[in-house]
Design a protein around this motif. Structure first.
Motif, PDB file in Angstrom:
ATOM      1  N   UNK A   1       0.845  -1.178   0.000  1.00 24.45           N
ATOM      2  CA  UNK A   1       0.000   0.000   0.000  1.00 24.45           C
ATOM      3  C   UNK A   1       0.891   1.242   0.000  1.00 24.45           C
ATOM      4  N   UNK A   2       0.520   2.231  -0.756  1.00 26.58           N
ATOM      5  CA  UNK A   2       1.251   3.485  -0.852  1.00 26.58           C
ATOM      6  C   UNK A   2       0.710   4.464   0.187  1.00 26.58           C
ATOM      7  N   UNK A   3       1.612   5.164   0.866  1.00 25.64           N
ATOM      8  CA  UNK A   3       1.137   6.074   1.898  1.00 25.64           C
ATOM      9  C   UNK A   3       2.039   7.292   2.037  1.00 25.64           C
ATOM     10  N   UNK A   4       1.440   8.339   2.607  1.00 31.73           N
ATOM     11  CA  UNK A   4       2.139   9.578   2.927  1.00 31.73           C
ATOM     12  C   UNK A   4       1.802   9.912   4.366  1.00 31.73           C
ATOM     13  N   UNK A   5       2.827  10.331   5.119  1.00 32.07           N
ATOM     14  CA  UNK A   5       2.625  10.755   6.501  1.00 32.07           C
ATOM     15  C   UNK A   5       3.434  12.028   6.723  1.00 32.07           C
ATOM     16  N   UNK A   6       2.766  13.067   7.185  1.00 29.55           N
ATOM     17  CA  UNK A   6       3.429  14.311   7.541  1.00 29.55           C
ATOM     18  C   UNK A   6       2.945  14.691   8.934  1.00 29.55           C
ATOM     19  N   UNK A   7       3.698  15.558   9.600  1.00 32.21           N
ATOM     20  CA  UNK A   7       3.240  16.011  10.914  1.00 32.21           C
ATOM     21  C   UNK A   7       3.863  17.348  11.258  1.00 32.21           C
ATOM     22  N   UNK A   8       3.245  18.008  12.237  1.00 28.15           N
ATOM     23  CA  UNK A   8       3.712  19.288  12.732  1.00 28.15           C
ATOM     24  C   UNK A   8       3.291  19.404  14.197  1.00 28.15           C
ATOM     25  N   UNK A   9       4.078  20.127  14.974  1.00 28.41           N
ATOM     26  CA  UNK A   9       3.713  20.411  16.360  1.00 28.41           C
ATOM     27  C   UNK A   9       3.003  21.762  16.386  1.00 28.41           C
ATOM     28  N   UNK A  10       1.823  21.787  16.985  1.00 26.85           N
ATOM     29  CA  UNK A  10       1.034  23.011  17.106  1.00 26.85           C
ATOM     30  C   UNK A  10       1.057  23.430  18.573  1.00 26.85           C
ATOM     31  N   UNK A  11       1.388  24.669  18.815  1.00 26.59           N
ATOM     32  CA  UNK A  11       1.460  25.190  20.184  1.00 26.59           C
ATOM     33  C   UNK A  11       0.081  25.595  20.672  1.00 26.59           C
ATOM     34  N   UNK A  12      -0.777  24.593  20.813  1.00 30.37           N
ATOM     35  CA  UNK A  12      -2.146  24.775  21.300  1.00 30.37           C
ATOM     36  C   UNK A  12      -2.674  23.387  21.677  1.00 30.37           C
ATOM     37  N   UNK A  13      -3.634  23.331  22.580  1.00 27.57           N
ATOM     38  CA  UNK A  13      -4.199  22.032  22.959  1.00 27.57           C
ATOM     39  C   UNK A  13      -5.019  21.414  21.825  1.00 27.57           C
ATOM     40  N   UNK A  14      -5.209  20.096  21.860  1.00 25.64           N
ATOM     41  CA  UNK A  14      -5.967  19.418  20.802  1.00 25.64           C
ATOM     42  C   UNK A  14      -7.353  20.015  20.558  1.00 25.64           C
ATOM     43  N   UNK A  15      -8.013  20.507  21.581  1.00 19.08           N
ATOM     44  CA  UNK A  15      -9.353  21.074  21.406  1.00 19.08           C
ATOM     45  C   UNK A  15      -9.334  22.276  20.468  1.00 19.08           C
ATOM     46  N   UNK A  16      -8.285  23.075  20.536  1.00 13.53           N
ATOM     47  CA  UNK A  16      -8.184  24.237  19.642  1.00 13.53           C
ATOM     48  C   UNK A  16      -7.860  23.806  18.215  1.00 13.53           C
ATOM     49  N   UNK A  17      -7.015  22.808  18.076  1.00 13.39           N
ATOM     50  CA  UNK A  17      -6.703  22.277  16.740  1.00 13.39           C
ATOM     51  C   UNK A  17      -7.969  21.661  16.147  1.00 13.39           C
TER      52      UNK A  17
END
Length: 144
Positions: A1-17
């Motif tokens: 299976x072909x896949x892409x994974x990216x990520x970033x750290x956001x300086x806010x709690x999950x509820x705001x994201x």
């Protein structure tokens, strides 16, 4: 299976994201990749999504929300070319630092008979688009 994974750290709690991520009707204001989403964001809902990657024309398609856990995961499945190309797209929110920041993970897997040739040709554009979306989400959330 072909896949892409990216990520970033956001300086806010999950509820705001989560609030920005599920504000589907406002994607056009900040999201360079997913230009519009029509529909209600909730379990098993159908969405009409318009995406745009670099030089490609906009692509509009229907997707079924198949992953939905508040403040944790949002995802959909879209079928193209009579099932020859299927995309499973999702976002994960992982609390960090006792919940004061969030690891935002952005993934997609592709399957179907045409997934490998399409992935080979377009995976670079997809990755660039997802990375740009991650940065834009981070900026949008952190400005609120």
């Amino acid at each position: 299976m072909n896949s892409i994974r990216t990520e970033v750290i956001v300086d806010a709690p999950p509820e705001q994201v989560w609030a920005v991520l599920t504000g589907l009707d406002r994607y056009c204001e900040w999201n360079p990749c997913i230009r519009s989403v029509d529909g209600e964001g909730g379990p098993d809902q159908t969405l009409l999504i318009t995406i745009r990657f670099a030089w490609l024309p906009p692509i509009r398609f229907k997707a079924q929300l198949d992953r939905f856990r508040q403040n944790e995961i949002l995802g959909w499945r879209a079928v193209f070319l009579a099932g020859l190309f299927i995309g499973h797209h999702w976002f994960e929110l992982h609390p960090l630092d006792s919940g004061s920041s969030t690891r935002f993970v952005h993934c997609e897997t592709f399957d179907g008979l045409l997934s490998t040739p399409i992935f080979v040709v377009l995976s670079g554009l997809f990755r660039q688009g997802y990375t740009a979306m991650n940065r834009a989400l981070k900026t949008r959330v952190e400005q609120k």
